[in-house]
Design an enzyme around this catalytic site. Sequence first.
Site, PDB file in Angstrom:
ATOM      1  N   ASP A   1      13.735  35.913  41.196  1.00 50.34           N
ATOM      2  CA  ASP A   1      15.043  35.591  41.770  1.00 50.34           C
ATOM      3  C   ASP A   1      15.527  36.650  42.743  1.00 50.34           C
ATOM      4  OD1 ASP A   1      15.402  37.549  39.913  1.00 50.34           O
ATOM      5  OD2 ASP A   1      17.098  36.618  38.903  1.00 50.34           O
TER       6      ASP A   1
ATOM      7  N   HIS B   1      45.817  53.938  45.409  1.00 51.15           N
ATOM      8  CA  HIS B   1      44.979  53.534  44.268  1.00 51.15           C
ATOM      9  C   HIS B   1      45.559  52.318  43.528  1.00 51.15           C
ATOM     10  CE1 HIS B   1      42.652  53.554  40.637  1.00 51.15           C
ATOM     11  NE2 HIS B   1      43.664  53.997  39.915  1.00 51.15           N
TER      12      HIS B   1
ATOM     13  N   GLU C   1      51.154  57.341  32.602  1.00 49.91           N
ATOM     14  CA  GLU C   1      50.303  58.497  32.368  1.00 49.91           C
ATOM     15  C   GLU C   1      50.642  59.650  33.313  1.00 49.91           C
ATOM     16  OE1 GLU C   1      46.474  57.095  31.455  1.00 49.91           O
ATOM     17  OE2 GLU C   1      45.481  58.971  31.966  1.00 49.91           O
ATOM     18  N   ASP C   2      50.934  59.321  34.541  1.00 49.60           N
ATOM     19  CA  ASP C   2      51.011  60.377  35.562  1.00 49.60           C
ATOM     20  C   ASP C   2      52.402  60.625  36.152  1.00 49.60           C
ATOM     21  OD1 ASP C   2      48.292  60.573  35.260  1.00 49.60           O
ATOM     22  OD2 ASP C   2      47.843  59.226  36.937  1.00 49.60           O
TER      23      ASP C   2
ATOM     24  N   ASP D   1      40.727  48.814  37.928  1.00 50.34           N
ATOM     25  CA  ASP D   1      40.966  50.254  38.021  1.00 50.34           C
ATOM     26  C   ASP D   1      39.635  50.990  38.151  1.00 50.34           C
ATOM     27  OD1 ASP D   1      42.266  52.770  37.765  1.00 50.34           O
ATOM     28  OD2 ASP D   1      41.999  52.744  35.591  1.00 50.34           O
TER      29      ASP D   1
END
Length: 485
Positions: free
Chosen positions: A263, A53, A81-82, A144
Site C-alpha cells: 500500500d 499557540h 497552567e501558565d 495541543d
Amino acid sequence: MVSNKLISTKEELFEKIATYDISILPMVKKAYDYAEKMHNNQYRKSGEPYIVHPLNVAYEVALMHADGETICAALLHDTLEDTKATYQEIAYLFSPTIAYLVDGVTNLNNLDMQTKEAKDMANYRKVIRGFNKDWRIIIIKLADRLHNMRTLEYKSPEKRYYKAKETLVYYAPLAFFLGSHNIKDELEDLSLKYLEPERYAILMNEREEIALKNASMMQEMLAKIQEILNQNDVPSDIIIRIKHVYGIYREIQKGHNFYDIHDLLALKVLVNEVRDCYASLGLIHSLYPPVNEKFKDFIANPKTNHYKALHTTLFTPNERLLQCRIKTYEMDYEDRNGILSYWADQKKKGSLDSFSDLVVNYPFLETIGQMDKIYEDDKEYMEHIRTEVFGETVYIHLKSGQIIQLPKGSTPVDVAYSISKEVGDLAHMAVVNENLVPFNYVLKNNDRVQIITREGLKNPDHENWESYAKTTRARVLIAKDSKRV
Ligand code: MN
C-alpha cells in the site's frame, strides 16, 4: 506528508469557523480576547507571542468542525497552567463545561512526587480520567500536542527526543483509536523526524523518488478508473496517496522491502453511495486484477475505530502493487475527523447522548475505564495502557463475522471473555481457523475463532485461565468468578 497548516491571525480562525457554525463566533471571539489578555507578555521559544499557540490549537479543532465549547477551551487551554486565570473565573465568564475542559488538559501542580517520570504518569492518568467524563479533552490534548510537535525545532535536543518518544507511545495511538488518521500519521512522522533524523531523511528521499518514478503510471490509472466509472454513471473523485514515512519505516522494521509494501502507492476513490463502492470495485477489477488475499471489506466489517472503506490491492503495469481505497464522501469525512464527526452525526440522529453510550461504540474506552479501577499505581496503570491498549494488536474474526481487536499475545480465553462473561465461564473448546486449539494458544492476526460453550461443565483447565489471559478484561471477569465460588 507533514503538512503546514499553521496560522498566525485570529481572523483565519474566525473565517474557518464561519464556514460551518457562525452562531458560536461571539463566544469564540470573547475566549480569544481573554486568552490574549492573559498570555500578554508571554512568548514561545520561537519568539512569537504565546497566543499563537492556543490560536493554532483552536484552529486544529476547528478543522475538525468542533463545537463552540471545544474551541473556547482550546483557546483557553493553557491559561490555568501558565496565567493568573482561575477555574472559577473561566466557569463564570464562559461556562462550567468550558472550565472543566480546560482543567482536563491542565497538568496537576504541587505534585508530591520525586521523579519526572512519576509526575508524568500521574498527569497522563489525570487526562485519561478526565476524558472518561468528556472525551473532548483528548481532542484538545491531541491538537495541543500536534502544534507542539510541529514547532518542536525550537526546543532543546533532550526535550525534542523526550516529546517525540512520548508522542509515539501515547498520542499517536490515541489518535488512531479515536479514528483521526490524519493526526495519527502526522504525529508519527514528526516523532520519527526527531527520534531518528537521519533515517527519516533517507526514507523521505526514497519515498519522493518512488512517488516521482510512478507518478505518470498513477495518473494514467487514475484517468482510466475515472473514465470507466464515468461511463457507468458512478461520479467520483480520485486522489493519489503515498504512504506516510512512519508507515514505511514500520514495514521495513518488519523486514519488508520497499518494493514489497503493498500500500505504498494508493488511490483514494470517493463516491456518493455505499452501493457505488461495490460497483466501483467490480469496475476497477475489470481493469486491473486484484491480489486476492489483500482484499478487505471494512464497510461490512468496520474497524473498531469506525474506519470504513473497501481496500483492494491491484497489479499495475509497472509491476508495482497499488492499493485502492474505495469509500463514500461521508466515510472519508468521518475518517478525517474521527470521533468528533461520529459524535456530531449520532447527536443529529438523536441516538447518542452521554459518554456511556460512546463507550459501547469505542471498546478501548471501556478497557481504559476498567483499568482505572484496577491498577492503583500510576506507573502500573500506564504500563497496561501502553502495552495492552496502545501496543501491537491482532484482528480476530469471530464466527459471527464481527472483527475484534485484541492485544498481541491474546489467547482464546481473551476472545471468550471479550464476547461475554457467560461465554468465558462456559467456554469448553476453542476452534481457530479449522483446528481445535488449547486455550493458551497465542492468536495470530486474522485468525478466525469460534468458542464452543457447554452448560454446566467447566473446561478442566479453567483454573489456569487467569494466567492465559492477556487482557485486563478477561482477568477481571475470571477473578470475579473465583471470588463468588
Ligand atoms: Mn499547550
